[in-house]
Scaffold this motif. Sequence first.
Motif, PDB file in Angstrom:
ATOM      1  N   THR A  35     -21.114  14.310 -85.870  1.00 54.46           N
ATOM      2  CA  THR A  35     -21.860  15.157 -86.811  1.00 54.46           C
ATOM      3  C   THR A  35     -23.339  14.764 -86.873  1.00 54.46           C
ATOM      4  O   THR A  35     -24.180  15.579 -87.239  1.00 54.46           O
ATOM      5  CB  THR A  35     -21.256  15.116 -88.231  1.00 54.46           C
ATOM      6  OG1 THR A  35     -21.308  13.777 -88.723  1.00 54.46           O
ATOM      7  CG2 THR A  35     -19.832  15.619 -88.237  1.00 54.46           C
ATOM      8  N   GLY A  36     -23.651  13.505 -86.516  1.00 50.31           N
ATOM      9  CA  GLY A  36     -25.057  13.087 -86.487  1.00 50.31           C
ATOM     10  C   GLY A  36     -25.850  13.968 -85.535  1.00 50.31           C
ATOM     11  O   GLY A  36     -27.014  14.305 -85.786  1.00 50.31           O
ATOM     12  N   GLY A  96     -34.126  10.791 -84.722  1.00 44.65           N
ATOM     13  CA  GLY A  96     -33.185  10.098 -85.625  1.00 44.65           C
ATOM     14  C   GLY A  96     -33.776   9.914 -87.017  1.00 44.65           C
ATOM     15  O   GLY A  96     -33.103  10.158 -88.028  1.00 44.65           O
ATOM     16  N   ALA A  99     -33.943  13.231 -88.721  1.00 48.68           N
ATOM     17  CA  ALA A  99     -32.601  13.661 -89.136  1.00 48.68           C
ATOM     18  C   ALA A  99     -32.210  12.980 -90.445  1.00 48.68           C
ATOM     19  O   ALA A  99     -31.640  13.605 -91.341  1.00 48.68           O
ATOM     20  CB  ALA A  99     -31.578  13.330 -88.044  1.00 48.68           C
ATOM     21  N   GLY A 129     -19.692  10.210 -88.912  1.00 48.50           N
ATOM     22  CA  GLY A 129     -20.888  10.594 -89.661  1.00 48.50           C
ATOM     23  C   GLY A 129     -21.148   9.647 -90.811  1.00 48.50           C
ATOM     24  O   GLY A 129     -20.965   8.429 -90.684  1.00 48.50           O
ATOM     25  N   ARG A 180     -33.491   3.449 -92.803  1.00 49.25           N
ATOM     26  CA  ARG A 180     -32.503   4.527 -92.696  1.00 49.25           C
ATOM     27  C   ARG A 180     -31.290   4.257 -93.562  1.00 49.25           C
ATOM     28  O   ARG A 180     -30.790   5.141 -94.242  1.00 49.25           O
ATOM     29  CB  ARG A 180     -32.080   4.674 -91.245  1.00 49.25           C
ATOM     30  CG  ARG A 180     -32.522   6.024 -90.718  1.00 49.25           C
ATOM     31  CD  ARG A 180     -32.387   6.047 -89.278  1.00 49.25           C
ATOM     32  NE  ARG A 180     -31.046   6.487 -88.941  1.00 49.25           N
ATOM     33  CZ  ARG A 180     -30.690   6.793 -87.714  1.00 49.25           C
ATOM     34  NH1 ARG A 180     -31.543   6.679 -86.744  1.00 49.25           N
ATOM     35  NH2 ARG A 180     -29.489   7.211 -87.458  1.00 49.25           N
ATOM     36  N   ASP A 184     -30.094   6.771 -96.376  1.00 48.79           N
ATOM     37  CA  ASP A 184     -28.764   7.386 -96.261  1.00 48.79           C
ATOM     38  C   ASP A 184     -27.866   7.001 -97.447  1.00 48.79           C
ATOM     39  O   ASP A 184     -27.007   7.771 -97.865  1.00 48.79           O
ATOM     40  CB  ASP A 184     -28.078   6.959 -94.945  1.00 48.79           C
ATOM     41  CG  ASP A 184     -28.782   7.514 -93.701  1.00 48.79           C
ATOM     42  OD1 ASP A 184     -29.673   8.368 -93.846  1.00 48.79           O
ATOM     43  OD2 ASP A 184     -28.445   7.083 -92.577  1.00 48.79           O
TER      44      ASP A 184
HETATM   45  O1   DC Z   1     -25.404   9.042 -86.580  1.00 51.18           O
HETATM   46  P1   DC Z   1     -26.857   9.455 -86.238  1.00 51.18           P
HETATM   47  O2   DC Z   1     -27.777   8.301 -86.086  1.00 51.18           O
HETATM   48  O3   DC Z   1     -26.900  10.362 -85.058  1.00 51.18           O
HETATM   49  O4   DC Z   1     -27.334  10.324 -87.521  1.00 51.18           O
HETATM   50  C1   DC Z   1     -28.663  10.715 -87.711  1.00 51.18           C
HETATM   51  C2   DC Z   1     -28.925  10.971 -89.206  1.00 51.18           C
HETATM   52  O5   DC Z   1     -28.176  12.112 -89.628  1.00 51.18           O
HETATM   53  C3   DC Z   1     -28.492   9.846 -90.150  1.00 51.18           C
HETATM   54  O6   DC Z   1     -29.529   8.915 -90.395  1.00 51.18           O
HETATM   55  C4   DC Z   1     -28.101  10.556 -91.413  1.00 51.18           C
HETATM   56  C5   DC Z   1     -27.720  11.939 -90.963  1.00 51.18           C
HETATM   57  N1   DC Z   1     -26.281  12.187 -91.031  1.00 51.18           N
HETATM   58  C6   DC Z   1     -25.767  12.561 -92.257  1.00 51.18           C
HETATM   59  O7   DC Z   1     -26.491  12.604 -93.235  1.00 51.18           O
HETATM   60  N2   DC Z   1     -24.448  12.893 -92.367  1.00 51.18           N
HETATM   61  C7   DC Z   1     -23.631  12.830 -91.311  1.00 51.18           C
HETATM   62  N3   DC Z   1     -22.351  13.192 -91.458  1.00 51.18           N
HETATM   63  C8   DC Z   1     -24.139  12.431 -90.045  1.00 51.18           C
HETATM   64  C9   DC Z   1     -25.473  12.092 -89.931  1.00 51.18           C
END
Ligand code: DC
Length: 229
Positions: A35-36, A96, A99, A129, A180, A184
């Motif tokens: 899902t990232g 990243g 995101a 995720g 991050r 998060d």
């Molecule tokens: O797992 P990743 O590094 O590819 O994810 C990138 C960003 O996406 C992460 O810092 C937070 C967000 N993310 C999120 O909020 N919810 C998820 N289910 C997956 C990723």
Amino acid sequence: MSDKISIAIDGPAGAGKSTIAKKVAGTLGFTYIDTGAMYRTMAYYCLREGISPDDEDAVSSVCDKIEVSLKYVEGVQHVLLNGEDVSGLIRTAEVGAAASKISVYPAVRNSLLDLQRNMAKTENVVMDGRDIGSVVLPDAPVKIFLTASVEERARRRYNEYVLAGQECDIEKIKKEIEERDHRDMTRETAPLVCAEGATVLDSSNMTIDEVCEAVIGLVKEAGCGDFDI
Ligand code: DC
């Protein structure tokens, strides 16, 4: 009610979620869903269109212009942005970080929620995720919170970048990971938490195979189907 089985793997950046989720999915014959990559795709769109990831109104207003979809080529997930395969463009530190910023906004999260839930309704999945066990699939029979020390996660990311031929500095990576994690974990909508009923696995001193075995053990314990593994 769907008869499909879902395995939810959440955790902070660099904990090894995708490596483990991919391997477990391969062993069980389930579909791996990253899902990232979906959040990264939305972030990539914003960066490409010159929209600042810090501007919630601007980002929210383009959500309905972004269609994220997944396709599988020989078992490997590809992510499409309005039909264009952007899988090779979203794996940078810049995307990243963007995101992580845009995933704070409810409009962004809502636009991906149905897609994620619908996929879990139609196939057996290992989904990784930040909010899979807590928000997306709270009824998943197996939930894992995969973590590792910041130092270990920075070291892994550093090695990935070096392998990909990207220039990097380990202290800078560590700082980015800490930022991050903080963002998060402290956001209002769907923060990264250890979901109720999740098993915590700290992979700092475990090999990939050991973590996979632990996850498969939990799948068996949960009595999810009859797997010949
Ligand atoms: O797992 P990743 O590094 O590819 O994810 C990138 C960003 O996406 C992460 O810092 C937070 C967000 N993310 C999120 O909020 N919810 C998820 N289910 C997956 C990723």
